[in-house]
Enzyme design. Structure first.
Site, PDB file in Angstrom:
ATOM      1  N   HIS A  89       0.818  -1.138  -0.066  1.00  0.00           N
ATOM      2  CA  HIS A  89      -0.089   0.040   0.015  1.00  0.00           C
ATOM      3  C   HIS A  89       0.880   1.191  -0.178  1.00  0.00           C
ATOM      4  CE1 HIS A  89      -3.542  -2.671   1.806  1.00  0.00           C
ATOM      5  NE2 HIS A  89      -3.183  -2.876   0.341  1.00  0.00           N
ATOM      6  N   HIS A 138      -7.650  -8.000  -7.671  1.00  0.00           N
ATOM      7  CA  HIS A 138      -8.139  -8.843  -6.417  1.00  0.00           C
ATOM      8  C   HIS A 138      -8.381  -8.017  -5.083  1.00  0.00           C
ATOM      9  CE1 HIS A 138      -5.947 -11.671  -8.889  1.00  0.00           C
ATOM     10  NE2 HIS A 138      -6.370 -12.817  -8.096  1.00  0.00           N
ATOM     11  N   GLY A 144     -10.066 -12.063 -11.691  1.00  0.00           N
ATOM     12  CA  GLY A 144      -9.237 -11.152 -11.967  1.00  0.00           C
ATOM     13  C   GLY A 144      -8.050 -11.390 -12.984  1.00  0.00           C
ATOM     14  N   ASP A 163      -3.166  -8.479  -6.808  1.00  0.00           N
ATOM     15  CA  ASP A 163      -2.731  -8.894  -5.316  1.00  0.00           C
ATOM     16  C   ASP A 163      -3.457 -10.119  -4.964  1.00  0.00           C
ATOM     17  OD1 ASP A 163      -2.014  -8.705  -2.719  1.00  0.00           O
ATOM     18  OD2 ASP A 163      -3.520  -7.240  -1.980  1.00  0.00           O
TER      19      ASP A 163
HETATM   20  C1  LIG Z   1      -4.847 -10.451  -0.652  1.00  0.00           C
HETATM   21  S1  LIG Z   1      -6.647 -10.586  -0.734  1.00  0.00           S
HETATM   22  C2  LIG Z   1      -6.705  -8.808  -1.366  1.00  0.00           C
HETATM   23  C3  LIG Z   1      -6.462  -7.726  -0.643  1.00  0.00           C
HETATM   24  C4  LIG Z   1      -6.701  -6.296  -1.184  1.00  0.00           C
HETATM   25  N1  LIG Z   1      -5.842  -6.100  -2.747  1.00  0.00           N
HETATM   26  C5  LIG Z   1      -6.022  -5.144  -0.373  1.00  0.00           C
HETATM   27  O1  LIG Z   1      -4.931  -4.784  -0.744  1.00  0.00           O
HETATM   28  O2  LIG Z   1      -6.691  -4.853   0.466  1.00  0.00           O
HETATM   29  C6  LIG Z   1      -7.056 -11.360  -2.167  1.00  0.00           C
HETATM   30  C7  LIG Z   1      -8.221 -11.305  -2.680  1.00  0.00           C
HETATM   31  O3  LIG Z   1      -8.429 -11.888  -3.705  1.00  0.00           O
HETATM   32  C8  LIG Z   1      -9.668 -12.620  -3.927  1.00  0.00           C
HETATM   33  N2  LIG Z   1      -9.532 -13.959  -5.074  1.00  0.00           N
HETATM   34  C9  LIG Z   1      -8.651 -14.933  -4.874  1.00  0.00           C
HETATM   35  N3  LIG Z   1      -8.599 -15.627  -6.218  1.00  0.00           N
HETATM   36  C10 LIG Z   1      -9.458 -14.598  -7.110  1.00  0.00           C
HETATM   37  C11 LIG Z   1      -9.397 -14.560  -8.516  1.00  0.00           C
HETATM   38  N4  LIG Z   1      -8.966 -15.356  -9.225  1.00  0.00           N
HETATM   39  N5  LIG Z   1      -9.767 -13.461  -9.101  1.00  0.00           N
HETATM   40  C12 LIG Z   1     -10.306 -12.393  -8.101  1.00  0.00           C
HETATM   41  N6  LIG Z   1     -10.081 -12.306  -6.772  1.00  0.00           N
HETATM   42  C13 LIG Z   1      -9.765 -13.510  -6.250  1.00  0.00           C
HETATM   43  C14 LIG Z   1      -9.962 -13.282  -2.662  1.00  0.00           C
HETATM   44  O4  LIG Z   1     -11.246 -13.665  -2.171  1.00  0.00           O
HETATM   45  C15 LIG Z   1      -9.199 -11.863  -1.691  1.00  0.00           C
HETATM   46  O5  LIG Z   1     -10.283 -11.168  -1.395  1.00  0.00           O
END
Ligand SMILES: C[S@@+](CC[C@H](N)C(=O)[O-])C[C@H]1O[C@@H](n2cnc3c(N)ncnc32)[C@H](O)[C@@H]1O
Length: 279
Positions: free
Chosen positions: A19, A42, A143, A163
Protein backbone atom coordinates in the site's frame (compact mmCIF):
# COMPACT_ATOMS: atom_id res chain seq x y z
CA UNK A 1 -13.14 -23.20 -2.82
CA UNK A 2 -11.47 -19.97 -1.69
CA UNK A 3 -10.86 -19.75 2.06
CA UNK A 4 -8.50 -16.75 2.26
CA UNK A 5 -10.04 -13.75 4.05
CA UNK A 6 -8.07 -10.56 4.12
CA UNK A 7 -9.69 -9.43 7.41
CA UNK A 8 -7.23 -11.73 9.25
CA UNK A 9 -4.21 -10.17 7.57
CA UNK A 10 -5.13 -6.51 6.93
CA UNK A 11 -2.35 -4.09 7.88
CA UNK A 12 0.36 -6.76 8.07
CA UNK A 13 3.89 -6.19 6.72
CA UNK A 14 2.81 -7.35 3.25
CA UNK A 15 0.02 -4.75 3.17
CA UNK A 16 2.43 -2.06 4.31
CA UNK A 17 4.90 -2.54 1.43
CA UNK A 18 2.05 -3.00 -1.07
CA UNK A 19 0.00 0.00 0.00
CA UNK A 20 2.90 2.41 0.52
CA UNK A 21 4.07 1.56 -3.02
CA UNK A 22 0.54 2.27 -4.32
CA UNK A 23 0.44 5.62 -2.48
CA UNK A 24 3.79 6.64 -4.03
CA UNK A 25 2.57 5.64 -7.51
CA UNK A 26 -0.71 7.56 -7.12
CA UNK A 27 1.19 10.60 -5.83
CA UNK A 28 3.34 10.49 -8.99
CA UNK A 29 0.25 10.09 -11.21
CA UNK A 30 -1.29 13.20 -9.60
CA UNK A 31 1.57 15.26 -11.05
CA UNK A 32 -0.32 15.29 -14.36
CA UNK A 33 -3.92 16.51 -14.62
CA UNK A 34 -4.72 13.84 -17.24
CA UNK A 35 -7.21 11.31 -15.83
CA UNK A 36 -6.16 7.77 -14.97
CA UNK A 37 -7.75 4.34 -14.58
CA UNK A 38 -7.10 2.18 -11.52
CA UNK A 39 -7.68 -1.55 -12.03
CA UNK A 40 -7.72 -3.77 -8.93
CA UNK A 41 -7.84 -7.45 -9.96
CA UNK A 42 -8.13 -8.88 -6.40
CA UNK A 43 -9.97 -6.20 -4.46
CA UNK A 44 -11.04 -7.82 -1.20
CA UNK A 45 -13.52 -6.06 1.08
CA UNK A 46 -12.48 -2.36 0.85
CA UNK A 47 -11.50 -1.69 4.49
CA UNK A 48 -10.89 -3.53 7.75
CA UNK A 49 -11.62 -2.94 11.43
CA UNK A 50 -8.35 -3.54 13.28
CA UNK A 51 -10.33 -4.22 16.48
CA UNK A 52 -12.39 -7.01 14.89
CA UNK A 53 -12.14 -10.59 16.20
CA UNK A 54 -10.31 -11.59 12.99
CA UNK A 55 -7.67 -8.85 13.29
CA UNK A 56 -7.17 -9.37 17.02
CA UNK A 57 -6.92 -13.15 16.60
CA UNK A 58 -3.84 -12.97 14.36
CA UNK A 59 -2.45 -9.67 15.66
CA UNK A 60 -0.83 -9.13 12.26
CA UNK A 61 -1.63 -5.40 12.09
CA UNK A 62 0.08 -4.95 15.48
CA UNK A 63 3.26 -6.43 13.97
CA UNK A 64 2.63 -4.46 10.78
CA UNK A 65 1.18 -0.99 10.27
CA UNK A 66 0.64 -0.22 13.96
CA UNK A 67 4.34 -0.84 14.56
CA UNK A 68 5.47 1.71 11.95
CA UNK A 69 2.78 4.43 11.98
CA UNK A 70 5.15 6.83 13.72
CA UNK A 71 8.28 5.62 11.92
CA UNK A 72 10.01 8.50 10.10
CA UNK A 73 10.64 6.32 7.02
CA UNK A 74 6.92 5.71 6.39
CA UNK A 75 6.16 7.69 3.19
CA UNK A 76 4.03 10.76 3.90
CA UNK A 77 1.29 10.11 1.28
CA UNK A 78 0.61 6.70 2.86
CA UNK A 79 0.57 7.98 6.45
CA UNK A 80 -1.61 10.94 5.42
CA UNK A 81 -4.17 8.68 3.78
CA UNK A 82 -4.32 6.46 6.89
CA UNK A 83 -4.92 9.54 9.04
CA UNK A 84 -7.55 10.93 6.67
CA UNK A 85 -9.30 7.56 6.46
CA UNK A 86 -9.57 7.55 10.25
CA UNK A 87 -10.50 11.24 10.45
CA UNK A 88 -7.70 11.85 12.95
CA UNK A 89 -3.94 12.35 13.22
CA UNK A 90 -3.75 9.71 15.96
CA UNK A 91 -1.26 7.02 14.89
CA UNK A 92 -3.28 4.36 16.69
CA UNK A 93 -5.57 3.81 13.71
CA UNK A 94 -8.62 1.53 14.00
CA UNK A 95 -9.77 1.35 10.38
CA UNK A 96 -7.38 0.05 7.74
CA UNK A 97 -8.06 0.95 4.09
CA UNK A 98 -7.45 -1.85 1.60
CA UNK A 99 -6.47 -1.38 -2.03
CA UNK A 100 -9.91 -0.30 -3.41
CA UNK A 101 -10.17 2.33 -0.64
CA UNK A 102 -6.68 3.57 -1.52
CA UNK A 103 -7.65 3.83 -5.21
CA UNK A 104 -10.77 5.75 -4.17
CA UNK A 105 -8.77 8.04 -1.88
CA UNK A 106 -6.59 9.14 -4.80
CA UNK A 107 -9.46 9.29 -7.32
CA UNK A 108 -10.09 12.73 -8.84
CA UNK A 109 -12.90 13.86 -11.16
CA UNK A 110 -12.53 11.87 -14.38
CA UNK A 111 -10.40 9.07 -12.87
CA UNK A 112 -12.04 5.66 -13.14
CA UNK A 113 -11.86 2.59 -10.89
CA UNK A 114 -12.33 -1.02 -12.06
CA UNK A 115 -12.62 -3.38 -9.08
CA UNK A 116 -12.66 -7.18 -9.49
CA UNK A 117 -13.24 -9.86 -6.86
CA UNK A 118 -14.14 -13.55 -7.15
CA UNK A 119 -15.22 -14.54 -3.62
CA UNK A 120 -19.01 -14.18 -3.11
CA UNK A 121 -18.89 -12.68 0.40
CA UNK A 122 -16.05 -10.30 -0.41
CA UNK A 123 -17.87 -9.19 -3.57
CA UNK A 124 -21.02 -8.45 -1.50
CA UNK A 125 -18.96 -6.34 0.89
CA UNK A 126 -17.24 -4.61 -2.03
CA UNK A 127 -20.61 -3.82 -3.63
CA UNK A 128 -22.07 -2.59 -0.34
CA UNK A 129 -19.15 -0.24 0.33
CA UNK A 130 -18.11 0.90 -3.17
CA UNK A 131 -21.20 0.88 -5.37
CA UNK A 132 -21.95 4.54 -4.63
CA UNK A 133 -18.48 5.73 -5.57
CA UNK A 134 -18.39 7.83 -8.75
CA UNK A 135 -16.94 6.29 -11.93
CA UNK A 136 -16.45 2.89 -10.32
CA UNK A 137 -17.19 -0.43 -12.03
CA UNK A 138 -17.39 -3.54 -9.82
CA UNK A 139 -16.86 -6.92 -11.49
CA UNK A 140 -17.66 -10.21 -9.76
CA UNK A 141 -15.15 -12.20 -11.79
CA UNK A 142 -11.77 -13.89 -11.93
CA UNK A 143 -9.22 -11.06 -11.97
CA UNK A 144 -6.59 -13.08 -13.87
CA UNK A 145 -8.94 -13.53 -16.81
CA UNK A 146 -10.63 -10.13 -16.30
CA UNK A 147 -7.49 -8.02 -16.62
CA UNK A 148 -6.54 -8.78 -20.25
CA UNK A 149 -10.24 -8.62 -21.16
CA UNK A 150 -10.69 -4.99 -20.05
CA UNK A 151 -7.42 -3.38 -21.15
CA UNK A 152 -6.61 -0.90 -22.54
CA UNK A 153 -9.00 0.88 -20.19
CA UNK A 154 -10.61 4.25 -20.60
CA UNK A 155 -8.80 6.51 -19.69
CA UNK A 156 -5.68 4.97 -21.20
CA UNK A 157 -3.30 6.14 -18.50
CA UNK A 158 -3.36 3.99 -15.41
CA UNK A 159 -2.29 1.55 -12.73
CA UNK A 160 -3.11 -2.12 -12.24
CA UNK A 161 -2.72 -3.76 -8.85
CA UNK A 162 -2.67 -7.56 -8.93
CA UNK A 163 -2.74 -8.89 -5.38
CA UNK A 164 -3.53 -12.63 -5.39
CA UNK A 165 -3.64 -14.63 -2.16
CA UNK A 166 -1.61 -17.40 -3.91
CA UNK A 167 -3.85 -19.95 -2.16
CA UNK A 168 -3.74 -22.04 -5.29
CA UNK A 169 -0.31 -22.96 -6.71
CA UNK A 170 -1.41 -22.08 -10.24
CA UNK A 171 -1.87 -18.42 -9.15
CA UNK A 172 1.85 -17.81 -9.80
CA UNK A 173 1.64 -18.81 -13.44
CA UNK A 174 -1.77 -17.17 -13.86
CA UNK A 175 -0.37 -13.87 -12.57
CA UNK A 176 2.42 -14.03 -15.14
CA UNK A 177 0.13 -15.04 -18.02
CA UNK A 178 -2.49 -12.42 -17.17
CA UNK A 179 -0.06 -9.50 -16.87
CA UNK A 180 1.90 -10.59 -19.92
CA UNK A 181 -1.29 -10.71 -22.03
CA UNK A 182 -2.53 -7.38 -20.63
CA UNK A 183 0.85 -5.70 -21.23
CA UNK A 184 0.74 -6.71 -24.91
CA UNK A 185 -2.59 -4.90 -25.26
CA UNK A 186 -1.58 -1.96 -23.06
CA UNK A 187 2.22 -1.49 -23.00
CA UNK A 188 2.05 1.95 -21.36
CA UNK A 189 0.09 0.80 -18.28
CA UNK A 190 1.74 0.57 -14.87
CA UNK A 191 1.40 -3.00 -13.57
CA UNK A 192 2.12 -3.67 -9.87
CA UNK A 193 2.15 -7.28 -8.67
CA UNK A 194 2.44 -8.28 -5.00
CA UNK A 195 4.21 -11.58 -4.25
CA UNK A 196 5.30 -13.45 -1.13
CA UNK A 197 8.98 -14.12 -0.45
CA UNK A 198 9.02 -17.75 0.65
CA UNK A 199 11.67 -20.14 1.91
CA UNK A 200 10.83 -22.53 -0.90
CA UNK A 201 10.65 -19.70 -3.35
CA UNK A 202 7.74 -20.29 -5.68
CA UNK A 203 7.73 -16.58 -6.56
CA UNK A 204 11.19 -16.85 -8.09
CA UNK A 205 9.94 -18.91 -11.04
CA UNK A 206 7.27 -16.28 -11.71
CA UNK A 207 9.87 -13.48 -11.57
CA UNK A 208 12.15 -15.48 -13.88
CA UNK A 209 9.29 -15.67 -16.40
CA UNK A 210 8.88 -11.89 -16.32
CA UNK A 211 12.64 -11.43 -16.71
CA UNK A 212 12.58 -13.55 -19.88
CA UNK A 213 9.28 -12.12 -21.22
CA UNK A 214 10.72 -9.29 -23.32
CA UNK A 215 8.91 -6.70 -21.14
CA UNK A 216 11.24 -3.79 -20.29
CA UNK A 217 11.37 -1.48 -17.22
CA UNK A 218 10.51 -3.94 -14.45
CA UNK A 219 11.37 -2.78 -10.93
CA UNK A 220 11.22 -5.08 -7.91
CA UNK A 221 11.21 -4.11 -4.24
CA UNK A 222 11.30 -6.71 -1.48
CA UNK A 223 11.61 -6.86 2.28
CA UNK A 224 12.52 -10.14 3.97
CA UNK A 225 13.82 -11.55 7.22
CA UNK A 226 16.56 -14.11 7.70
CA UNK A 227 15.12 -17.51 6.77
CA UNK A 228 16.47 -18.93 10.09
CA UNK A 229 13.99 -16.74 11.95
CA UNK A 230 10.95 -17.92 10.07
CA UNK A 231 7.83 -18.42 12.16
CA UNK A 232 5.22 -17.74 9.50
CA UNK A 233 4.68 -20.89 7.46
CA UNK A 234 7.56 -20.16 5.13
CA UNK A 235 6.69 -16.55 4.26
CA UNK A 236 9.80 -14.58 5.19
CA UNK A 237 8.81 -11.35 3.50
CA UNK A 238 7.10 -9.95 0.47
CA UNK A 239 7.67 -7.85 -2.59
CA UNK A 240 6.23 -5.72 -5.31
CA UNK A 241 7.12 -6.09 -8.97
CA UNK A 242 6.31 -2.94 -10.92
CA UNK A 243 6.30 -2.64 -14.71
CA UNK A 244 6.65 0.96 -15.99
CA UNK A 245 7.14 2.50 -12.53
CA UNK A 246 6.90 6.28 -12.29
CA UNK A 247 10.10 8.32 -12.40
CA UNK A 248 12.15 7.99 -9.16
CA UNK A 249 9.96 5.30 -7.55
CA UNK A 250 13.13 3.19 -7.31
CA UNK A 251 14.85 5.93 -5.29
CA UNK A 252 11.82 6.52 -3.07
CA UNK A 253 11.55 2.80 -2.24
CA UNK A 254 15.33 2.51 -1.71
CA UNK A 255 15.10 5.39 0.77
CA UNK A 256 12.28 4.00 2.92
CA UNK A 257 12.35 0.20 2.75
CA UNK A 258 15.65 -0.67 4.52
CA UNK A 259 14.54 1.00 7.78
CA UNK A 260 10.94 -0.24 7.47
CA UNK A 261 12.13 -3.82 6.80
CA UNK A 262 13.97 -3.82 10.14
CA UNK A 263 11.07 -2.21 11.99
CA UNK A 264 8.57 -4.70 10.58
CA UNK A 265 10.57 -7.92 10.37
CA UNK A 266 13.42 -7.57 12.90
CA UNK A 267 17.04 -6.45 12.98
CA UNK A 268 18.33 -9.02 10.50
CA UNK A 269 15.73 -8.05 7.87
CA UNK A 270 16.83 -6.45 4.62
CA UNK A 271 15.31 -4.62 1.69
CA UNK A 272 16.20 -5.35 -1.89
CA UNK A 273 15.19 -2.77 -4.51
CA UNK A 274 16.51 -3.46 -8.00
CA UNK A 275 15.66 -3.43 -11.68
CA UNK A 276 14.69 -6.94 -12.76
CA UNK A 277 14.82 -5.64 -16.34
CA UNK A 278 16.09 -2.15 -17.22
CA UNK A 279 15.18 0.26 -20.05
C1 LIG B 1 -4.81 -10.50 -0.64
S1 LIG B 1 -6.53 -10.34 -0.81
C2 LIG B 1 -6.73 -8.75 -1.53
C3 LIG B 1 -6.43 -7.59 -0.64
C4 LIG B 1 -6.61 -6.24 -1.31
N1 LIG B 1 -6.01 -6.20 -2.64
C5 LIG B 1 -5.99 -5.15 -0.47
O1 LIG B 1 -4.83 -4.79 -0.70
O2 LIG B 1 -6.68 -4.63 0.41
C6 LIG B 1 -6.89 -11.37 -2.20
C7 LIG B 1 -8.33 -11.31 -2.62
O3 LIG B 1 -8.44 -11.97 -3.88
C8 LIG B 1 -9.65 -12.71 -3.93
N2 LIG B 1 -9.46 -13.70 -4.99
C9 LIG B 1 -8.89 -14.92 -4.92
N3 LIG B 1 -8.78 -15.45 -6.17
C10 LIG B 1 -9.26 -14.52 -7.04
C11 LIG B 1 -9.37 -14.45 -8.45
N4 LIG B 1 -8.96 -15.46 -9.21
N5 LIG B 1 -9.90 -13.33 -9.00
C12 LIG B 1 -10.30 -12.29 -8.23
N6 LIG B 1 -10.23 -12.30 -6.87
C13 LIG B 1 -9.70 -13.40 -6.29
C14 LIG B 1 -9.80 -13.23 -2.52
O4 LIG B 1 -11.16 -13.53 -2.24
C15 LIG B 1 -9.28 -12.04 -1.69
O5 LIG B 1 -10.33 -11.17 -1.35
Amino acid sequence: MLSYRHAYHAGNHADVIKHLTMALIFQAMHKKAKPFAYIDTHSGGVDYDLLSDEAVKTGEAYQGILRVMDHPALPAPYRDLLHQYNGSTDNNIALYPGSPAIGHHFQRDGDKLYLMELHNNETSTLKRKASRWADTAIHHRDGFEGLPAIVPPEPRRGLVLMDPSYEIKTDYNKAYQSINAAYKRWPTGIFALWYPVLIADKSQMMLDSFERSGIRRILMAEISRDAQEDESFGMIGSGMMIINPPYQLDEQLSDCLPALAKALLGDTAVANVRWLVGE
